[in-house]
Write a protein that holds these residues in place. Structure first.
Motif, PDB file in Angstrom:
ATOM      1  N   TYR A  32       0.915  -1.037  -0.010  1.00 45.05           N
ATOM      2  CA  TYR A  32      -0.130  -0.198   0.097  1.00 45.05           C
ATOM      3  C   TYR A  32       0.673   1.331   0.016  1.00 45.05           C
ATOM      4  O   TYR A  32       1.943   1.235   0.517  1.00 45.05           O
ATOM      5  CB  TYR A  32      -1.053  -0.135   1.263  1.00 45.05           C
ATOM      6  CG  TYR A  32      -2.188  -0.607   1.104  1.00 45.05           C
ATOM      7  CD1 TYR A  32      -2.193  -2.033   1.134  1.00 45.05           C
ATOM      8  CD2 TYR A  32      -3.458   0.038   0.904  1.00 45.05           C
ATOM      9  CE1 TYR A  32      -3.233  -2.992   0.907  1.00 45.05           C
ATOM     10  CE2 TYR A  32      -4.651  -0.853   0.569  1.00 45.05           C
ATOM     11  CZ  TYR A  32      -4.536  -2.346   0.765  1.00 45.05           C
ATOM     12  OH  TYR A  32      -5.735  -2.929   0.656  1.00 45.05           O
ATOM     13  N   CYS A  33       0.309   2.342  -0.733  1.00 43.16           N
ATOM     14  CA  CYS A  33       0.785   3.743  -0.459  1.00 43.16           C
ATOM     15  C   CYS A  33      -0.012   4.164   0.497  1.00 43.16           C
ATOM     16  O   CYS A  33      -1.283   4.115   0.687  1.00 43.16           O
ATOM     17  CB  CYS A  33       0.468   4.458  -1.456  1.00 43.16           C
ATOM     18  SG  CYS A  33       1.380   4.259  -3.212  1.00 43.16           S
ATOM     19  N   LEU A  34       0.629   5.071   1.283  1.00 48.01           N
ATOM     20  CA  LEU A  34      -0.109   5.774   2.402  1.00 48.01           C
ATOM     21  C   LEU A  34       0.188   7.288   2.255  1.00 48.01           C
ATOM     22  O   LEU A  34       1.400   7.766   1.714  1.00 48.01           O
ATOM     23  CB  LEU A  34       0.491   5.600   3.986  1.00 48.01           C
ATOM     24  CG  LEU A  34       0.659   4.021   4.086  1.00 48.01           C
ATOM     25  CD1 LEU A  34       1.410   3.856   5.409  1.00 48.01           C
ATOM     26  CD2 LEU A  34      -0.679   3.471   4.418  1.00 48.01           C
ATOM     27  N   GLY A  35      -0.797   8.009   2.572  1.00 53.81           N
ATOM     28  CA  GLY A  35      -0.779   9.573   2.361  1.00 53.81           C
ATOM     29  C   GLY A  35      -1.335  10.211   3.539  1.00 53.81           C
ATOM     30  O   GLY A  35      -2.380   9.723   4.240  1.00 53.81           O
ATOM     31  N   TRP A  36      -1.085  11.642   3.362  1.00 54.45           N
ATOM     32  CA  TRP A  36      -1.631  12.578   4.221  1.00 54.45           C
ATOM     33  C   TRP A  36      -2.208  13.576   3.286  1.00 54.45           C
ATOM     34  O   TRP A  36      -1.816  14.328   2.461  1.00 54.45           O
ATOM     35  CB  TRP A  36      -0.791  13.507   5.133  1.00 54.45           C
ATOM     36  CG  TRP A  36      -0.399  12.419   6.320  1.00 54.45           C
ATOM     37  CD1 TRP A  36       0.634  11.722   6.605  1.00 54.45           C
ATOM     38  CD2 TRP A  36      -1.195  12.331   7.425  1.00 54.45           C
ATOM     39  NE1 TRP A  36       1.011  11.239   7.848  1.00 54.45           N
ATOM     40  CE2 TRP A  36      -0.347  11.346   8.517  1.00 54.45           C
ATOM     41  CE3 TRP A  36      -2.540  12.757   7.859  1.00 54.45           C
ATOM     42  CZ2 TRP A  36      -0.922  10.989   9.646  1.00 54.45           C
ATOM     43  CZ3 TRP A  36      -2.688  12.168   9.361  1.00 54.45           C
ATOM     44  CH2 TRP A  36      -2.060  11.397  10.210  1.00 54.45           C
ATOM     45  N   ASN A  54       8.188   1.736  -1.640  1.00 52.68           N
ATOM     46  CA  ASN A  54       9.488   1.628  -1.383  1.00 52.68           C
ATOM     47  C   ASN A  54      10.130   2.519  -0.527  1.00 52.68           C
ATOM     48  O   ASN A  54      11.479   2.675  -0.129  1.00 52.68           O
ATOM     49  CB  ASN A  54      10.258   1.572  -2.665  1.00 52.68           C
ATOM     50  CG  ASN A  54      10.100   3.032  -3.423  1.00 52.68           C
ATOM     51  OD1 ASN A  54       9.511   3.897  -2.938  1.00 52.68           O
ATOM     52  ND2 ASN A  54      10.845   3.208  -4.364  1.00 52.68           N
ATOM     53  N   GLY A  55       9.115   3.463   0.227  1.00 51.97           N
ATOM     54  CA  GLY A  55       9.724   4.359   1.256  1.00 51.97           C
ATOM     55  C   GLY A  55       9.768   5.643   0.579  1.00 51.97           C
ATOM     56  O   GLY A  55      10.185   6.608   1.570  1.00 51.97           O
ATOM     57  N   GLY A  56       9.782   5.701  -0.690  1.00 50.52           N
ATOM     58  CA  GLY A  56       9.836   7.127  -1.343  1.00 50.52           C
ATOM     59  C   GLY A  56       8.868   8.165  -0.906  1.00 50.52           C
ATOM     60  O   GLY A  56       7.499   7.477  -0.640  1.00 50.52           O
ATOM     61  N   THR A  57       9.184   9.441  -0.842  1.00 50.69           N
ATOM     62  CA  THR A  57       8.136  10.393  -0.343  1.00 50.69           C
ATOM     63  C   THR A  57       8.159  11.396  -1.381  1.00 50.69           C
ATOM     64  O   THR A  57       8.799  11.824  -2.014  1.00 50.69           O
ATOM     65  CB  THR A  57       8.765  11.038   1.337  1.00 50.69           C
ATOM     66  OG1 THR A  57       9.986  11.729   0.993  1.00 50.69           O
ATOM     67  CG2 THR A  57       8.628   9.885   2.238  1.00 50.69           C
ATOM     68  N   SER A  58       6.846  12.182  -1.258  1.00 52.44           N
ATOM     69  CA  SER A  58       6.515  13.292  -2.018  1.00 52.44           C
ATOM     70  C   SER A  58       5.720  14.160  -1.362  1.00 52.44           C
ATOM     71  O   SER A  58       4.867  13.793  -0.274  1.00 52.44           O
ATOM     72  CB  SER A  58       5.914  12.781  -3.148  1.00 52.44           C
ATOM     73  OG  SER A  58       5.563  13.770  -3.990  1.00 52.44           O
ATOM     74  N   SER A 100      -1.198  -0.605  -4.294  1.00 50.50           N
ATOM     75  CA  SER A 100      -0.341  -0.058  -5.462  1.00 50.50           C
ATOM     76  C   SER A 100       0.301  -1.008  -5.893  1.00 50.50           C
ATOM     77  O   SER A 100       0.885  -1.761  -5.419  1.00 50.50           O
ATOM     78  CB  SER A 100       0.207   1.281  -5.163  1.00 50.50           C
ATOM     79  OG  SER A 100       0.969   1.578  -6.192  1.00 50.50           O
ATOM     80  N   THR A 101      -0.103  -1.281  -7.318  1.00 53.70           N
ATOM     81  CA  THR A 101       1.136  -2.118  -7.969  1.00 53.70           C
ATOM     82  C   THR A 101       2.511  -1.606  -8.212  1.00 53.70           C
ATOM     83  O   THR A 101       3.367  -2.633  -8.566  1.00 53.70           O
ATOM     84  CB  THR A 101       0.500  -2.545  -9.399  1.00 53.70           C
ATOM     85  OG1 THR A 101       0.373  -1.358 -10.106  1.00 53.70           O
ATOM     86  CG2 THR A 101      -0.884  -3.158  -9.234  1.00 53.70           C
ATOM     87  N   PHE A 102       2.863  -0.421  -7.734  1.00 50.26           N
ATOM     88  CA  PHE A 102       4.098   0.257  -8.145  1.00 50.26           C
ATOM     89  C   PHE A 102       4.889   0.265  -7.114  1.00 50.26           C
ATOM     90  O   PHE A 102       4.333   0.608  -5.852  1.00 50.26           O
ATOM     91  CB  PHE A 102       3.876   1.639  -8.681  1.00 50.26           C
ATOM     92  CG  PHE A 102       3.087   1.316 -10.350  1.00 50.26           C
ATOM     93  CD1 PHE A 102       1.723   1.725 -10.524  1.00 50.26           C
ATOM     94  CD2 PHE A 102       3.725   0.897 -11.337  1.00 50.26           C
ATOM     95  CE1 PHE A 102       0.944   1.620 -11.590  1.00 50.26           C
ATOM     96  CE2 PHE A 102       3.278   1.062 -12.621  1.00 50.26           C
ATOM     97  CZ  PHE A 102       1.771   1.420 -12.697  1.00 50.26           C
ATOM     98  N   LEU A 103       6.156   0.014  -6.996  1.00 58.89           N
ATOM     99  CA  LEU A 103       7.115   0.363  -5.760  1.00 58.89           C
ATOM    100  C   LEU A 103       7.235   1.909  -5.433  1.00 58.89           C
ATOM    101  O   LEU A 103       7.232   2.096  -4.517  1.00 58.89           O
ATOM    102  CB  LEU A 103       8.262  -0.202  -5.991  1.00 58.89           C
ATOM    103  CG  LEU A 103       8.198  -2.005  -5.924  1.00 58.89           C
ATOM    104  CD1 LEU A 103       9.336  -2.386  -6.238  1.00 58.89           C
ATOM    105  CD2 LEU A 103       7.765  -2.419  -4.474  1.00 58.89           C
ATOM    106  N   SER A 104       7.462   2.715  -6.385  1.00 60.29           N
ATOM    107  CA  SER A 104       7.789   4.086  -6.169  1.00 60.29           C
ATOM    108  C   SER A 104       6.771   5.005  -6.779  1.00 60.29           C
ATOM    109  O   SER A 104       7.256   6.226  -6.556  1.00 60.29           O
ATOM    110  CB  SER A 104       9.061   4.314  -7.096  1.00 60.29           C
ATOM    111  OG  SER A 104       8.902   4.014  -8.281  1.00 60.29           O
ATOM    112  N   ALA A 105       5.675   4.706  -7.060  1.00 60.15           N
ATOM    113  CA  ALA A 105       4.692   5.748  -7.400  1.00 60.15           C
ATOM    114  C   ALA A 105       3.154   5.334  -6.635  1.00 60.15           C
ATOM    115  O   ALA A 105       3.082   4.080  -6.380  1.00 60.15           O
ATOM    116  CB  ALA A 105       4.352   5.693  -9.001  1.00 60.15           C
TER     117      ALA A 105
END
Length: 123
Positions: A32-36, A54-58, A100-105
């Motif tokens: 899963y992706c997580l967001g605020w 993958n732990g990448g942040t935006s 999410s199926t993507f690691l970095s998005a």
């Protein structure tokens, strides 16, 4: 079923700090992706920060350098450290999750939401 419960909101003066927490359950964390997100009065909800598989942040441009998103996998908890708060940061803050199926998005739409926590910053 994915469940998200936010805590840590409150009222602070401009320049102050708050740390929001989001306790998550009912899902396979690594998928899963997580967001605020936040919603100010009279405005549309906007994404503040997200963390990919993958732990990448935006971050939104308006919070870069002031907010930090992080997660504690052992505790299944997502955090948002908010420093240098401004009155325009006032709003209801929500955590959200999306498989999410993507690691970095992360997808543009998140399916699972918490109930929100109020953040009020006074000048």
């Amino acid at each position: 079923q994915v469940q998200l419960v936010e805590s840590g909101g409150g009222s602070v003066q401009a320049g102050g700090s708050l740390r929001l927490s989001c306790a998550a359950s009912g899902y396979t964390q690594s998928r899963y992706c997580l967001g605020w997100f936040r919603q100010a009065p009279g405005k549309e909800r906007e994404r503040v920060a997200r963390i990919a598989r993958n732990g990448g942040t935006s971050y939104a441009d308006s919070v870069k350098g002031r907010f930090t998103i992080s997660q504690d996998n052992a505790k299944n908890t997502l955090y948002l450290q908010m420093n240098g708060l401004k009155p325009e940061d006032t709003g209801i803050y929500y955590c959200a999750a999306q498989e999410s199926t993507f690691l970095s998005a992360c997808p543009g739409v998140f399916a699972y939401w918490g109930q929100g926590t109020q953040v009020t910053v006074s000048s």
